[in-house]
Design a protein around this motif. Structure first.
Motif, short mmCIF file in Angstrom:
data_model
loop_
_atom_site.label_atom_id
_atom_site.label_comp_id
_atom_site.label_asym_id
_atom_site.label_seq_id
_atom_site.Cartn_x
_atom_site.Cartn_y
_atom_site.Cartn_z
N LYS A 43 27.42 44.26 50.93
CA LYS A 43 28.76 43.75 50.62
C LYS A 43 29.27 42.87 51.75
N GLU A 44 29.08 43.31 52.98
CA GLU A 44 29.52 42.50 54.13
C GLU A 44 28.79 41.17 54.18
N LEU A 45 27.50 41.19 53.91
CA LEU A 45 26.72 39.96 53.92
C LEU A 45 27.13 39.01 52.79
N ALA A 46 27.51 39.56 51.65
CA ALA A 46 27.99 38.72 50.55
C ALA A 46 29.29 38.03 50.92
N ILE A 47 30.19 38.75 51.59
CA ILE A 47 31.44 38.15 52.05
C ILE A 47 31.16 37.05 53.07
N THR A 48 30.27 37.32 54.01
CA THR A 48 29.91 36.32 55.01
C THR A 48 29.29 35.10 54.35
N GLU A 49 28.47 35.32 53.35
CA GLU A 49 27.82 34.21 52.64
C GLU A 49 28.85 33.30 51.98
N GLN A 51 31.98 32.92 52.82
CA GLN A 51 32.71 32.22 53.88
C GLN A 51 31.90 31.04 54.42
N LEU A 52 30.62 31.27 54.65
CA LEU A 52 29.77 30.20 55.17
C LEU A 52 29.60 29.08 54.16
N GLU A 53 29.52 29.43 52.88
CA GLU A 53 29.41 28.39 51.85
C GLU A 53 30.66 27.53 51.81
N SER A 54 31.82 28.14 51.93
CA SER A 54 33.06 27.36 51.92
C SER A 54 33.15 26.48 53.17
N GLU A 55 32.72 27.00 54.32
CA GLU A 55 32.70 26.19 55.53
C GLU A 55 31.73 25.02 55.38
N LEU A 56 30.60 25.27 54.76
CA LEU A 56 29.61 24.21 54.54
C LEU A 56 30.20 23.11 53.66
N LYS A 57 30.89 23.49 52.58
CA LYS A 57 31.49 22.49 51.70
C LYS A 57 32.53 21.67 52.44
N SER A 58 33.37 22.33 53.24
CA SER A 58 34.40 21.59 53.97
C SER A 58 33.77 20.65 55.01
N GLU A 59 32.70 21.08 55.64
CA GLU A 59 32.02 20.22 56.61
C GLU A 59 31.32 19.06 55.91
N GLN A 60 30.80 19.27 54.71
CA GLN A 60 30.19 18.17 53.96
C GLN A 60 31.24 17.14 53.59
N ILE A 61 32.43 17.60 53.18
CA ILE A 61 33.52 16.68 52.85
C ILE A 61 33.94 15.92 54.11
N ARG A 62 34.04 16.64 55.22
CA ARG A 62 34.42 16.00 56.48
C ARG A 62 33.40 14.94 56.88
N THR A 63 32.12 15.26 56.72
CA THR A 63 31.05 14.31 57.04
C THR A 63 31.16 13.07 56.17
N GLU A 64 31.40 13.28 54.89
CA GLU A 64 31.54 12.16 53.96
C GLU A 64 32.73 11.28 54.35
N ASN A 65 33.85 11.91 54.72
CA ASN A 65 35.03 11.15 55.16
C ASN A 65 34.74 10.35 56.42
N LEU A 66 34.03 10.95 57.36
CA LEU A 66 33.68 10.24 58.59
C LEU A 66 32.74 9.07 58.31
#
Length: 104
Positions: A43-49, A51-66
């Motif tokens: 369960k803890e690993l699923a929550i971490t996963e 969170q990491l997926e959402s961070e990845l998406k936001s970083e991909q959007i940030r990269t695209e904007n840059l």
């Protein structure tokens, strides 16, 4: 004499049976505890996963904007905008009109 042997064998077999039963119970309890621990960890690993997926998406959007900003910064339009905003320069066919400053 045979009765004495039977009693000893009977007692020994009961003791062995109890010992085996105790070992089986201990193994079952240990497996149950480990199962609960692994379930909690999953369960803890699923929550971490997530969170990491959402961070990845936001970083991909940030990269695209840059990347888009980098492309824009290589254009003539960007150079003109920066010259107008920071240096106050204008094209030959443009006039710069500034409002009068109010005297207090």
């Amino acid at each position: 004499m045979q009765n004495v042997r039977r009693r000893k064998t009977n007692r020994q077999s009961k003791m062995v049976l109890l010992l085996v039963f105790a070992v089986v119970i201990i193994v079952i309890i240990a497996c149950g505890a480990r199962s609960i621990s692994l379930n909690h960890q999953a369960k803890e690993l699923a929550i971490t996963e997530t969170q990491l997926e959402s961070e990845l998406k936001s970083e991909q959007i940030r990269t695209e904007n840059l990347e888009n900003r980098e492309k824009y910064m290589k254009t003539k339009k960007y150079i003109e905008d920066e010259a107008k905003n920071k240096l106050g320069l204008v094209n030959k066919d443009e006039y710069l009109i500034k409002p009068k400053e109010a005297d207090d």
